[in-house]
Structure formats: C-alpha cells, structure tokens
Write a protein that holds these residues in place. Structure first.
Motif, PDB file in Angstrom:
ATOM      1  N   HIS A 409      24.216  24.487  65.718  1.00  0.00           N
ATOM      2  CA  HIS A 409      25.138  25.316  64.937  1.00  0.00           C
ATOM      3  C   HIS A 409      25.213  26.737  65.502  1.00  0.00           C
ATOM      4  O   HIS A 409      24.461  27.105  66.413  1.00  0.00           O
ATOM      5  CB  HIS A 409      24.668  25.363  63.481  1.00  0.00           C
ATOM      6  CG  HIS A 409      23.234  25.765  63.350  1.00  0.00           C
ATOM      7  ND1 HIS A 409      22.221  24.851  63.244  1.00  0.00           N
ATOM      8  CD2 HIS A 409      22.661  26.990  63.371  1.00  0.00           C
ATOM      9  CE1 HIS A 409      21.068  25.493  63.179  1.00  0.00           C
ATOM     10  NE2 HIS A 409      21.309  26.790  63.265  1.00  0.00           N
ATOM     11  N   ILE A 410      26.114  27.475  64.897  1.00  0.00           N
ATOM     12  CA  ILE A 410      26.276  28.890  65.253  1.00  0.00           C
ATOM     13  C   ILE A 410      25.673  29.689  64.108  1.00  0.00           C
ATOM     14  O   ILE A 410      25.602  29.193  62.986  1.00  0.00           O
ATOM     15  CB  ILE A 410      27.788  29.177  65.421  1.00  0.00           C
ATOM     16  CG1 ILE A 410      28.291  28.483  66.689  1.00  0.00           C
ATOM     17  CG2 ILE A 410      28.106  30.649  65.456  1.00  0.00           C
ATOM     18  CD1 ILE A 410      29.788  28.491  66.827  1.00  0.00           C
ATOM     19  N   ARG A 411      25.247  30.916  64.378  1.00  0.00           N
ATOM     20  CA  ARG A 411      24.729  31.758  63.284  1.00  0.00           C
ATOM     21  C   ARG A 411      25.645  32.949  63.075  1.00  0.00           C
ATOM     22  O   ARG A 411      26.109  33.554  64.049  1.00  0.00           O
ATOM     23  CB  ARG A 411      23.330  32.282  63.622  1.00  0.00           C
ATOM     24  CG  ARG A 411      22.272  31.196  63.541  1.00  0.00           C
ATOM     25  CD  ARG A 411      20.960  31.736  64.066  1.00  0.00           C
ATOM     26  NE  ARG A 411      19.991  30.675  64.197  1.00  0.00           N
ATOM     27  CZ  ARG A 411      18.905  30.554  63.431  1.00  0.00           C
ATOM     28  NH1 ARG A 411      18.675  31.434  62.491  1.00  0.00           N
ATOM     29  NH2 ARG A 411      18.059  29.566  63.616  1.00  0.00           N
ATOM     30  N   MET A 412      25.896  33.234  61.770  1.00  0.00           N
ATOM     31  CA  MET A 412      26.738  34.385  61.440  1.00  0.00           C
ATOM     32  C   MET A 412      25.827  35.496  60.939  1.00  0.00           C
ATOM     33  O   MET A 412      25.043  35.287  60.015  1.00  0.00           O
ATOM     34  CB  MET A 412      27.737  34.013  60.362  1.00  0.00           C
ATOM     35  CG  MET A 412      28.671  35.141  60.017  1.00  0.00           C
ATOM     36  SD  MET A 412      29.819  34.678  58.719  1.00  0.00           S
ATOM     37  CE  MET A 412      28.823  34.970  57.288  1.00  0.00           C
ATOM     38  N   VAL A 413      25.931  36.660  61.545  1.00  0.00           N
ATOM     39  CA  VAL A 413      25.125  37.803  61.104  1.00  0.00           C
ATOM     40  C   VAL A 413      26.106  38.852  60.583  1.00  0.00           C
ATOM     41  O   VAL A 413      26.999  39.271  61.317  1.00  0.00           O
ATOM     42  CB  VAL A 413      24.290  38.378  62.264  1.00  0.00           C
ATOM     43  CG1 VAL A 413      23.493  39.596  61.819  1.00  0.00           C
ATOM     44  CG2 VAL A 413      23.372  37.319  62.827  1.00  0.00           C
ATOM     45  N   ASP A 414      25.967  39.207  59.294  1.00  0.00           N
ATOM     46  CA  ASP A 414      26.886  40.191  58.731  1.00  0.00           C
ATOM     47  C   ASP A 414      26.071  41.292  58.045  1.00  0.00           C
ATOM     48  O   ASP A 414      26.084  41.440  56.838  1.00  0.00           O
ATOM     49  CB  ASP A 414      27.825  39.488  57.732  1.00  0.00           C
ATOM     50  CG  ASP A 414      28.993  40.378  57.348  1.00  0.00           C
ATOM     51  OD1 ASP A 414      29.099  41.477  57.919  1.00  0.00           O
ATOM     52  OD2 ASP A 414      29.791  39.982  56.483  1.00  0.00           O
ATOM     53  N   GLU A 415      25.309  42.019  58.852  1.00  0.00           N
ATOM     54  CA  GLU A 415      24.468  43.092  58.300  1.00  0.00           C
ATOM     55  C   GLU A 415      24.151  44.089  59.399  1.00  0.00           C
ATOM     56  O   GLU A 415      24.335  43.804  60.593  1.00  0.00           O
ATOM     57  CB  GLU A 415      23.169  42.496  57.740  1.00  0.00           C
ATOM     58  CG  GLU A 415      22.396  41.702  58.765  1.00  0.00           C
ATOM     59  CD  GLU A 415      21.241  40.907  58.162  1.00  0.00           C
ATOM     60  OE1 GLU A 415      20.167  41.485  58.049  1.00  0.00           O
ATOM     61  OE2 GLU A 415      21.437  39.716  57.852  1.00  0.00           O
ATOM     62  N   GLN A 416      23.697  45.252  58.976  1.00  0.00           N
ATOM     63  CA  GLN A 416      23.254  46.263  59.934  1.00  0.00           C
ATOM     64  C   GLN A 416      21.925  45.795  60.526  1.00  0.00           C
ATOM     65  O   GLN A 416      21.100  45.231  59.798  1.00  0.00           O
ATOM     66  CB  GLN A 416      23.035  47.595  59.208  1.00  0.00           C
ATOM     67  CG  GLN A 416      24.301  48.251  58.686  1.00  0.00           C
ATOM     68  CD  GLN A 416      25.144  48.872  59.782  1.00  0.00           C
ATOM     69  OE1 GLN A 416      24.740  48.886  60.955  1.00  0.00           O
ATOM     70  NE2 GLN A 416      26.317  49.342  59.428  1.00  0.00           N
TER      71      GLN A 416
END
Ligand code: GDP
Ligand code: ZN
Ligand code: ZN
Length: 595
Positions: A409-416
């Motif tokens: 899978h792919i990983r989504m990072v949505d943070e500082q």
C-alpha cells in the motif's frame, strides 16, 4: 451567424448523470422487488387515503335543544323544621344560554335565599375568624372576601366570631354539595343537535338531519348511529363515565361530529359520525377545584328592598366540536401526488447501495475465513464500492504520499513533521491505485528495446553502486543508498525518506528504475510527447529531464496523478536522478507542494 441569433451559453449544453450499472442477478431481483413494493404502496395509499382528491375542511353551524323534566327535593326550613319539598325543574330552569357551540345542563346546586345588602358576620374560615376588633381592619377586602370589612369582630354562630362585613347578607355558606346530585335524573334528558355543514370550495351543503329522520329515535352507537337525539346518560356510558358521579361536581363533555365526505359521484358518501370525549380533568382531587360550576343570582324586590337568591350551579357543559373534510377528484392533486412519490422509487437504489457499503469494507475486515461463501459476497461488494466511489482528500500544504518498495500500500501523511524524519512517520494506509494495462503497453512501445549495455560508463557506475551500499548512509536509511538532505535545516526531515521500510535491496537496483526513470531516451520521448517542438540540447535540458524523471518515478510508484503530485521521492532515487541529470550551479530546491 449574427450574434443576436445565438442562444445563451447554457442553452448549448445538457447535463445528464452517468450511472454505474452493476450486472448482478441478486441485486437486480432485489431492486425489482423493492420497486414493485414501492409501486404497490403508492397505489394503496392513493386509493385508501383518496389522494387524488382535493380536500377541504368543513365549516358548520350548530343548534341544540335540551328536553326533559326532573323532580327535585329541595330542603327548606319552615318554622325551624327542615323539610324536603318536591319541585319540578323544566328546560328553562336547568339550561343556561352559553356562547359558541356549547350547552349547559344544571345537575346540582346550592341556594342562599333572601340576601340583601347590609352588615353581617363573614362566613367562618381561617382568614375571617377573630377574637377582638383588633383582628379586623376597616375597609379591607381581598378577591376571596364576601364583602368589605367594617373593623368589628362579631358573633357568627354560638361562640364563633368573625369579622363583620358590608355585603349581601346573610353571606353564602360554603357548605358541602348535595350527594347524590339534586338533578340526578338529568341523565334521562335528551338533546337534539342540529348541525349544518358547508364545503364552500366544492359548493356543497349538508345537514345531519336526514330525510328519513324519525323524531322519536335515540342515538345508539350500533343500532341508530345517525339519530341526532342523544340521551345524556348514554353519552356518559359511551365514554365509560358514571353520570351520577359527574353530576355532583359537574364536568365538561365533548360531542364530536366528524364528517368524512367523499363527494365523487361514483363513490358518494357523506354522513356524520358521532363520538364523545370527556374534556375536563377527571382525576383531580377535591382540593384542585374539580368539576364545573359558577354562581348565578335571581333578583327580586320585597317591601321596596332589592333582594336576591344566590345559586351556586354545578352542571355539565357539552361542547360540540364539528370537524372533517370533504374531497372531490382533482387532476392537479393527482399530478402533485404522483410527482411527490417519484422520489420513493429511488429508495431501492439507496437501500441496495447501503447494503453494498455495509457488507463491504467493515465486513471484509471482520471476516476471519476469507474463503467462506459469506466473505465472497463481501469481496464482491468491496469491488463495487471501489468502482463507484472516488476518495478525495483536501490538498493541504502538509499533505504527502510515501511509497515503500516492500509494502503493497501507499501511506498518506497529512501532518507537520516537526523534526521527525519522514521515514519514521506512520501515516494512513491508502490502497495503491490499480494499474491500467493499456497505458502500460503504450508506455512499453516508447521504451528502447535494447537491453542496457553494462559497458556504458553510466550503467557501470550504477551497478557498482548497487552492489556496494554505502556504509556511511544516514540512520533512517534501510537500503544503504540514501544521502543526507542538503535542504535548510527546517525542511531536511522532508527528504529523510528511504525506498524501503525494512532493510533490503534498493529500488534503484531494479531494471525498471533504469528503464523508466533514468533512461535519457525514454525521458526525452515523454518530454517531446508533451511538447513536440521542445529543444533538448540546451543547458536547461538536464533540469527538464530531472524534473521529468521525478514525475516518471512518482507516476510509476503512485499510479494516479492525484497522488503523484504529492508523492515524496526516497532519498536514494532523488540522488540517483540528480547524479544522472545534475544541476550545474546552485542548490537543489526540493519538493514544493503544488497547492
Ligand atoms: P531545482 O531543479 O533546482 O528546482 O530542484 P529539484 O531538482 O529538487 O527539483 C524541484 C522540482 O521538482 C519542484 O517542482 C519540485 O516540486 C519537484 N520535486 C522535487 N522533489 C520532489 C519530490 O520528492 N516529489 C515530487 N512529486 N516532486 C518533487
Ligand atoms: Zn535508503
Ligand atoms: Zn533505496
């Protein structure tokens, strides 16, 4: 064409929905069954509630006549002796004119005879009892007083003393109401109700006295439900109340006349229905002013003095409530009803969609035996779900996608990142978009057929690099080919990313990396594909090829362009590309968020 002949822009287009058709026997049958059920319900409601009719509320007038005689044994004191003298009460004695659709029948009373204005002792209550004149106050009165106090304390009866008042004397004694009620026989009285109704919209009038009306009839729920003459006792029987009980303190009874008129000639029906309902509060106890009563006085002159007889009247007030509707076929009403039901047909799809959603992702996760029959359905539903919905995330400044070669899978990072290496941030798992093999085969055409020649210095350099991973690679590197970031300190962590989650072979060692990402010929082909007249022999060519290589890697590893825009390249790939297509002077600027 001259401008004035052209239609406005919006007239040049028509928006219609694109639908996904699921070829599935089970869902197809379910949909048809739901549609049939909906259609049956709509037809059923149309016929039973006559929704094809225009309905109008009734307006009406009511007139009542109460009849009956009662013999009452009134107690009078003659020569100091109590005597019960029988008297007769007729309609004029026990009915009182009332406003609105109501009539009143007296059932019990308390009389205070021969009152005249003067000075006398108050009726004893805890407020009026006194010992001396000090307890009374001249001129004082309150809403419950019988008169205005004179300031004297006088004897009421025996040794009971009360304040003297200027009032109608003797004052009314708050005695107990007679039990049983004096006019208990009022239950045999009858009331004749005349009710005229009108539906002005349909230009139709009607009355409750039918042509075959028999003057001697009495209403009975089953035997004579249309007779407009009611015995008072029967009305109370219908509501389950005891007339004799209610007669003592009085009460309020509702007589409902309900008109449900069908004025269509083919199914005409317009007859009243009578219903009864006790309207006063029958469960209140003595202290909460039970029943229904009021005071009434008869004035007369005796020896030139005005006198009166005060009567506290208890009785039953009958309120007549007329309501109902009249309906007649109306084509607009029918069209409006059909229009309002069309949306119900969409319920079948909503329901099946709900089933697909419910029995897909959640169910698939909880399915332990992935090969059992029940899980098969879940897997199919999951497939339908994937086909029909597209998940879109808000393109934030902080949004990044990461792909490791050793993870599916792919990983989504949505943070500082706040100083942490991107390699160490967990992120959220996102499925890798499925490959479109048509695109791939087209891509294949553009690639050079020839195998890479290891004798070329470029290829030699690559192979030696792969075989001997650097021992000085940063701590977060798992493949041995990554390099520290050259970006300013606050942005460095963004480039601290390896191609692998666990230690192992670097992705740059793969043949596809060489062919798709590093091949100068393939990159030139892609750039020219976009801009056929691009000149690729200038100094800027390396920069273009480098950016193209980043893009190729992102598209290859992340599939969809939406993800590729936010994809972060692993350090090993980034430096491999930069080595191949270097920048002659200055620092590399690194990843910039497209939004
Ligand atoms: P420059 O050529 O000197 O500006 O520096 P770079 O070689 O780092 O290239 C910068 C361009 O490549 C910018 O448009 C960046 O958005 C893009 N780029 C650099 N790194 C990444 C990355 O990791 N992922 C993606 N998707 N684009 C990148
Ligand atoms: Zn690495
Ligand atoms: Zn690597």
């Amino acid at each position: 064409m001259p401008a004035r002949c052209q239609f406005p822009d919006m007239c040049h287009s028509l928006e219609i929905r694109k639908v996904i058709q699921i070829q599935n026997l089970w869902f197809g049958t379910l949909k048809q069954l739901l549609l049939m059920g909906t259609l049956c319900y709509i037809c059923f409601a149309l016929v039973t509630d006559k929704l094809y009719q225009k309905k109008e509320s009734v307006i009406s007038s009511v007139h009542t006549k109460v009849k009956g005689l009662a013999e009452v044994k009134e107690e009078t004191i003659e020569n100091g002796e109590k005597k019960a003298v029988p008297t007769v009460f007729d309609t004029a004695d026990y009915t009182f004119p009332l406003q609105g659709n109501s009539f009143f029948v007296m059932t019990n009373f308390l009389k205070t005879k021969g009152q005249q204005r003067g000075l006398c002792a108050e009726y004893p209550t805890h407020r009026t009892l006194c010992h001396s004149d000090k307890n009374c106050k001249q001129g004082w009165m309150d809403p419950q007083s019988k008169g205005i106090q004179t300031g004297k304390c006088v004897v009421y009866e025996g040794n009971q003393k009360t304040c003297e008042v200027y009032a109608w004397c003797p004052t009314e004694a708050t005695a107990k109401v007679p039990r049983p009620a004096l006019l208990n026989s009022a239950e045999n009285f009858t009331v004749f109700i005349k009710n005229n109704i009108d539906f002005p919209g349909h230009n139709y009038t009607m009355r409750n006295i039918l042509p075959d009306f028999n003057k001697t009839c009495t209403f009975h729920k089953t035997k004579d439900p249309l007779c407009p003459i009611f015995r008072l006792g029967d009305i109370f029987q219908e509501t389950g109340d005891n007339f004799s009980e209610v007669a003592i303190q009085g009460g309020i009874m509702g007589i409902e006349i309900y008109w449900d008129c069908n004025l269509d000639s083919w199914s005409y029906h317009c007859r009243p229905q009578y219903r009864f309902r006790r309207l006063d509060d029958k469960i209140t106890n003595e202290s909460l002013y039970p029943g229904y009563n009021f005071r009434h006085a008869k004035y007369y002159m005796e020896n030139g003095v005005e006198k009166r007889t005060l009567v506290k009247v208890f009785g039953i007030r009958f309120d007549i409530l007329v309501f109902g509707t009249g309906g007649k076929f109306h084509i607009i009403s029918l069209i409006v009803y059909i229009g309002s039901t069309l949306s119900y047909f969409g319920l079948a799809t909503v329901f099946i969609d709900f089933l697909i959603n419910t029995y897909s992702s959640a169910c698939c996760r909880s399915c332990v035996y992935r090969h059992c029959k029940c899980c098969e359905g879940c897997v199919i539903n999951e497939y339908y779900n994937r086909k029909k919905c597209e998940v879109i995330v808000v393109p934030n400044q902080t949004l990044k996608y990461v792909s490791f070669v050793d993870e599916a899978h792919i990983r989504m990072v949505d943070e500082q990142l706040c100083g942490r290496s991107l390699q160490d941030v967990k992120g959220k798992k996102v499925p890798r978009p499925s490959m479109d093999f048509r695109e791939l085969s087209r891509l294949r055409l553009s690639l050079p057929d020839a195998r890479p020649n290891p004798e070329q210095p470029e290829q030699m350099q690559l192979l030696t690099e792969v075989k001997t991973p650097r021992s000085s690679s940063p701590a977060w590197c798992r493949c041995g080919n990554c390099l520290p970031s050259q970006l300013p300190k606050d942005r460095q962590c963004l480039e601290e990313l390896c191609c692998r989650k666990e230690p192992g072979t670097c992705i740059t060692a793969s043949e596809l990396f060489r062919e798709l990402v590093l091949s100068r010929r393939a990159l030139q082909f892609f750039l020219l594909y976009q801009e056929p007249l691009l000149t690729l022999d200038t100094d800027a060519a390396d920069s273009l090829l480098r950016h193209g290589a980043y893009r190729c890697y992102a598209t290859w590893r992340f599939g969809s362009p939406d993800l590729a825009d936010f994809a972060i390249l692993p350090s090993c790939c980034r430096w491999r590309i930069r080595n191949k297509f270097p920048k002659s002077e200055g620092q590399y600027s690194g990843f910039k968020s497209p939004y």
